[in-house]
Design a protein around this motif. Structure first.
Motif, short mmCIF file in Angstrom:
data_model
loop_
_atom_site.label_atom_id
_atom_site.label_comp_id
_atom_site.label_asym_id
_atom_site.label_seq_id
_atom_site.Cartn_x
_atom_site.Cartn_y
_atom_site.Cartn_z
N ASP A 89 0.79 -1.35 0.02
CA ASP A 89 -0.05 -0.14 0.10
C ASP A 89 0.99 1.41 -0.03
OD1 ASP A 89 0.84 0.52 2.46
OD2 ASP A 89 -1.08 -0.03 3.65
N GLY A 90 0.25 2.39 -0.18
CA GLY A 90 1.03 3.71 -0.25
C GLY A 90 1.70 3.88 1.04
N LEU A 91 1.19 3.53 2.02
CA LEU A 91 2.04 3.90 3.29
C LEU A 91 3.18 3.18 3.67
CD1 LEU A 91 -1.19 4.48 5.72
CD2 LEU A 91 0.19 6.15 4.71
N THR A 92 3.31 2.01 3.02
CA THR A 92 4.32 0.95 3.21
C THR A 92 5.19 1.43 2.18
OG1 THR A 92 2.86 -0.65 4.15
CG2 THR A 92 5.12 -1.07 3.31
N LEU A 93 4.89 1.87 1.14
CA LEU A 93 5.79 2.45 0.03
C LEU A 93 6.55 3.95 0.70
CD1 LEU A 93 7.15 2.67 -2.86
CD2 LEU A 93 5.04 3.60 -3.69
N CYS A 94 5.67 4.59 1.01
CA CYS A 94 6.15 5.89 1.69
C CYS A 94 7.51 5.73 2.72
CB CYS A 94 5.25 6.87 2.29
SG CYS A 94 4.15 7.64 1.13
N ARG A 149 11.56 6.17 2.17
CA ARG A 149 12.17 7.28 3.00
C ARG A 149 13.38 6.41 3.36
NH1 ARG A 149 10.98 11.94 0.98
NH2 ARG A 149 8.93 12.52 1.74
N GLU A 150 13.33 5.13 3.58
CA GLU A 150 14.68 4.36 3.93
C GLU A 150 15.71 4.31 2.89
OE1 GLU A 150 13.05 0.54 4.95
OE2 GLU A 150 12.09 1.35 6.82
N LEU A 151 15.52 4.79 1.65
CA LEU A 151 16.47 4.91 0.69
C LEU A 151 17.22 6.18 0.71
CD1 LEU A 151 14.33 3.43 -2.45
CD2 LEU A 151 15.83 2.37 -1.01
N LYS A 157 1.98 11.50 7.38
CA LYS A 157 3.10 12.06 7.60
C LYS A 157 4.00 11.23 8.13
CE LYS A 157 4.26 16.72 8.78
NZ LYS A 157 4.48 17.13 7.80
N GLN A 158 3.41 10.34 9.11
CA GLN A 158 4.53 9.49 10.03
C GLN A 158 5.05 8.60 9.07
OE1 GLN A 158 2.50 7.44 13.02
NE2 GLN A 158 4.23 6.42 13.66
N ALA A 159 4.50 8.25 8.09
CA ALA A 159 4.85 6.95 7.12
C ALA A 159 5.92 7.83 6.09
CB ALA A 159 3.81 6.41 6.26
N GLY A 160 5.90 9.15 6.05
CA GLY A 160 6.94 9.90 5.30
C GLY A 160 6.29 10.65 4.26
N ALA A 161 4.97 10.73 4.03
CA ALA A 161 4.28 11.59 3.10
C ALA A 161 4.53 13.01 3.42
CB ALA A 161 2.94 11.15 2.70
N ASP A 162 4.49 14.10 2.49
CA ASP A 162 4.67 15.41 2.58
C ASP A 162 3.07 16.01 2.69
OD1 ASP A 162 7.73 16.23 2.46
OD2 ASP A 162 7.19 15.27 0.92
N LEU A 163 2.55 15.38 1.95
CA LEU A 163 1.03 15.89 1.89
C LEU A 163 0.15 14.78 1.37
CD1 LEU A 163 1.13 19.43 -0.03
CD2 LEU A 163 0.51 19.04 2.31
N CYS A 164 -1.22 15.08 2.06
CA CYS A 164 -2.18 14.03 1.65
C CYS A 164 -3.26 14.76 0.84
CB CYS A 164 -2.54 13.41 2.98
SG CYS A 164 -3.67 12.17 2.61
N LEU A 165 -3.86 14.22 -0.02
CA LEU A 165 -4.94 15.08 -1.18
C LEU A 165 -5.84 14.05 -1.19
CD1 LEU A 165 -5.53 17.44 -2.73
CD2 LEU A 165 -4.16 16.63 -4.44
N ALA A 166 -7.23 14.29 -1.04
CA ALA A 166 -8.57 13.38 -1.28
C ALA A 166 -8.75 13.41 -2.57
CB ALA A 166 -9.47 14.12 -0.58
N LYS A 167 -9.33 12.21 -3.13
CA LYS A 167 -9.55 11.86 -4.40
C LYS A 167 -11.19 12.11 -4.14
CE LYS A 167 -6.72 8.05 -5.88
NZ LYS A 167 -6.61 6.66 -6.26
#
Length: 138
Positions: free
Chosen positions: A60-65, A69-71, A95-105
């Motif tokens: 999922d996207g959170l795991t990808l984030c 961030r580990e790279l 944000k905790q997972a590393g995303a800068d922003l979250c946008l709704a679909k």
């Protein structure tokens, strides 16, 4: 100068709509079909910005984030997470997972382009033309 963007989205219709919006910018876009595919692309090529869907198969996207961030090359790369859930519920964990922003679909085209411009700190990504009616992606 063109910026490279990794778009990680599992739904073909949403991919197509986002690509239509991004086609009006100077981004060179690479598409990944799920989080694992996105991580593999990121390991083989550096991208200036990453746009990630929240809910996807395999990763999922959170795991990808978190994995991005580990790279070392992605410590400061802007990451935008797109979600169908209430942004207020997802924002803190994103944000905790590393995303800068979250946008709704569904995503408003003008809003997306504004956010991408902000995240890339003024690189020229303004569209050449934008329709007068807001285009939404879902």
């Amino acid at each position: 100068m063109s910026l490279s963007l990794l778009l990680v989205e599992d739904k073909p219709a949403t991919q197509a709509m986002l690509m239509a919006i991004l086609a009006e910018t100077e981004f060179v876009v690479t598409v990944a079909n799920d989080g694992l595919d996105g991580l593999n692309h990121a390991k083989h090529q550096h991208f200036d910005i990453v746009v990630v869907d929240h809910k996807m198969p395999l990763m999922d996207g959170l795991t990808l984030c978190k994995n991005l961030r580990e790279l070392s090359g992605y410590l400061y790369t802007p990451i935008l997470l797109l979600t169908t859930q209430d942004v207020r519920e997802v924002q803190a964990v994103a944000k905790q997972a590393g995303a800068d922003l979250c946008l709704a679909k569904p995503v408003d085209a003008e809003r997306l382009l504004t956010i991408l411009a902000d995240l890339t700190q003024g690189y020229r990504i303004q569209p050449q033309t934008l329709s007068t009616s807001p285009q939404q992606v879902g």
